[in-house]
Design an enzyme around this catalytic site. Structure first.
Site, PDB file in Angstrom:
ATOM      1  N   ARG A  47       1.017  -1.160  -0.142  1.00 45.96           N
ATOM      2  CA  ARG A  47      -0.063  -0.064  -0.079  1.00 45.96           C
ATOM      3  C   ARG A  47       0.861   1.179  -0.001  1.00 45.96           C
ATOM      4  NH1 ARG A  47      -1.399   1.593   4.156  1.00 45.96           N
ATOM      5  NH2 ARG A  47      -2.742  -0.478   5.445  1.00 45.96           N
ATOM      6  N   TYR A  99     -16.018  16.644 -16.715  1.00 49.83           N
ATOM      7  CA  TYR A  99     -16.180  15.506 -16.736  1.00 49.83           C
ATOM      8  C   TYR A  99     -16.948  14.828 -15.194  1.00 49.83           C
ATOM      9  CZ  TYR A  99     -15.036  10.872 -16.138  1.00 49.83           C
ATOM     10  OH  TYR A  99     -15.514   9.052 -16.355  1.00 49.83           O
ATOM     11  N   ASP A 171      -6.230  18.640 -16.252  1.00 46.73           N
ATOM     12  CA  ASP A 171      -6.940  17.133 -16.417  1.00 46.73           C
ATOM     13  C   ASP A 171      -6.692  17.113 -17.865  1.00 46.73           C
ATOM     14  OD1 ASP A 171      -7.956  14.978 -17.178  1.00 46.73           O
ATOM     15  OD2 ASP A 171     -10.238  14.798 -16.157  1.00 46.73           O
ATOM     16  N   LYS A 196      -7.638   5.573 -19.769  1.00 46.22           N
ATOM     17  CA  LYS A 196      -7.772   5.732 -21.265  1.00 46.22           C
ATOM     18  C   LYS A 196      -6.886   5.796 -22.033  1.00 46.22           C
ATOM     19  CE  LYS A 196     -11.941   7.298 -19.043  1.00 46.22           C
ATOM     20  NZ  LYS A 196     -12.380   8.029 -18.191  1.00 46.22           N
TER      21      LYS A 196
HETATM   22  C1  LIG Z   1     -12.723   9.084 -17.540  1.00 52.53           C
HETATM   23  C2  LIG Z   1     -12.233  10.452 -17.372  1.00 52.53           C
HETATM   24  C3  LIG Z   1     -12.320  10.336 -16.032  1.00 52.53           C
HETATM   25  C4  LIG Z   1     -12.100   9.914 -14.196  1.00 52.53           C
HETATM   26  O1  LIG Z   1     -11.901   8.868 -14.723  1.00 52.53           O
HETATM   27  P1  LIG Z   1     -11.666   6.893 -14.332  1.00 52.53           P
HETATM   28  O2  LIG Z   1     -10.646   6.123 -14.326  1.00 52.53           O
HETATM   29  O3  LIG Z   1     -13.107   6.553 -15.433  1.00 52.53           O
HETATM   30  O4  LIG Z   1     -11.872   6.919 -12.659  1.00 52.53           O
HETATM   31  C5  LIG Z   1     -12.026  11.598 -15.595  1.00 52.53           C
HETATM   32  N1  LIG Z   1     -11.441  12.960 -16.180  1.00 52.53           N
HETATM   33  C6  LIG Z   1     -11.399  12.737 -17.815  1.00 52.53           C
HETATM   34  C7  LIG Z   1     -11.305  13.519 -18.897  1.00 52.53           C
HETATM   35  C8  LIG Z   1     -11.609  11.196 -18.078  1.00 52.53           C
HETATM   36  O5  LIG Z   1     -12.684  11.290 -19.319  1.00 52.53           O
END
Ligand SMILES: *Cc1c(COP(=O)(O)O)cnc(C)c1O
Length: 374
Positions: A47, A99, A171, A196
């Site tokens: 952890r 998001y 982000d 992603k």
């Molecule tokens: C998918 C996404 C998130 C969240 O990520 P998770 O892994 O699904 O929790 C945050 N910001 C953007 C722009 C995203 O596309």
């Protein structure tokens, strides 16, 4: 070193047992201790630290030009850990089209423990200045935004944040470090849903925060990571560091196809509007050009027609899978409003596309067939 070289070099874990070329995977949750109480290899418990996670974190720091990075079990777990570093009574600014789950987390969880917030259209800097309060501690930027691909001037917003003793967090999920480096533009933290493009194959959930400086905020969030334990598994980290090796190739090819598809859609009589920062007609095309190396592989468009017709269109294409998420090698299509829910500000006829690695001409043919069906 150039990006492609750094991507390979930074994701290689040395194996002293067998000399394996691929990185070894350390599944062990615990690590051996010496009789004097020390941990000779620096690892205690998974952890707190794990070699595969450390490799992912250091690679992401290299690719974003940050000093340190912290990895979490999802993009939202990364956001959650960051938000937990604020105090009740602190105020944050988030884009109105952030998001969607981030807005929900702010509304449903953090507003209850006293974190104050405003949602604004951040592509207009006047709105940012007007919304700043004496207790504003963070401006959250998402650019290009989801799903309307609005572009926010990172450098300008960072300046406003710093003039008001707030941090700027970007982000950077959609642009990836291949196309945009927020820390080079002054931002304090670059956040990635590595679920992603970094993973790139729609098979691993995780998130990373990259810090420009190894300072107090980093230490605070590292403590939250260690104590709360929302960490990715060693195998998740292994998949992600493998994904990084092909990131630049994937993103460049996907971006090339996205530009072609955006231009195709822009000329279709059944399409009302295309959202893609690579089109000269995009409201903030110039800002995008200034801060991005290229315009990315995500795009949206409004179909001429009703919400029902837009939803039905996602079933008319054959090469695009109708599913949420993005950044994988396979193209996805999604009717955004129906996945976001009742308070969504997405236009009812908006369709979002994540362009994969199929041939662009095949994808265009598929869209053409879909658009020409009744
Ligand atoms: C998918 C996404 C998130 C969240 O990520 P998770 O892994 O699904 O929790 C945050 N910001 C953007 C722009 C995203 O596309």
């Amino acid at each position: 070193m150039q990006f492609e070289t750094k991507a390979i070099q930074s994701t290689q874990l040395k194996d002293n047992t067998a000399g394996s070329v691929a990185s070894p995977l350390y599944l062990s949750t615990t690590f051996e201790r010496s009789a004097d109480g020390s941990h000779p290899h620096g690892y205690v418990y998974s952890r707190a630290e794990n070699p595969n996670r450390e490799l992912l974190e250091s690679a992401m720091a290299v690719l974003e030009n940050g000093e340190k990075a912290l990895a979490f079990s999802s993009g939202m777990a990364a956001v959650n850990a960051l938000f937990q570093a604020f105090k009740p009574g602190d105020h944050i600014l988030i884009p109105e089209d952030a998001y969607y789950t981030l807005i929900l987390l702010t509304e449903e969880v953090f507003s209850q423990w006293g974190l104050e917030y405003n949602t604004i259209d951040m592509s207009d800097l006047g709105n940012v200045k007007a919304a700043i309060r004496p207790n504003t501690k963070m401006i959250w930027v998402e650019t290009p935004s989801n799903p309307q691909l609005r572009i926010v001037d990172i450098e300008a917003v960072t300046k406003i944040a710093h003039q008001n003793n707030a941090i700027c967090v970007v982000d950077n999920t959609w642009a990836t470090p291949v196309l945009q480096n927020p820390l080079n533009l002054g931002a304090d933290i670059s956040m990635h849903a590595t679920t992603k493009y970094i993973g790139g194959h729609s098979d691993v959930l995780s998130g990373v925060l990259v810090f420009k400086k190894e300072e107090e905020l980093f230490a605070k969030i590292k403590l939250i990571q260690k104590l709360a334990g929302a960490v990715p598994s060693p195998f998740d980290c292994w998949l992600l560091t493998r994904g990084i090796k092909t990131l630049a190739l994937r993103v460049r090819e996907q971006t090339k196809s996205a530009q072609k598809i955006a231009e195709f859609l822009d000329n279709q009589p059944n399409v009302e509007k295309v959202y893609y920062p690579g089109l000269a007609s995009h409201a903030n095309h110039e800002v995008a050009k200034k801060q991005m190396a290229d315009f990315g592989a995500m795009l949206s468009f409004n179909l001429k027609g009703t919400e029902q017709e837009a939803l039905a269109f996602t079933g008319k294409v054959k090469l695009f899978t109708a599913a949420t998420s993005l950044g994988g090698v396979e193209s996805l299509i999604e009717h955004r409003k129906s996945i976001e829910g009742p308070n969504s500000i997405s236009p009812p006829n908006l369709i979002r596309i994540s362009v994969g690695l199929e041939n662009a001409d095949d994808l265009i043919e598929d869209l053409r067939n879909g658009l020409n069906q009744d």
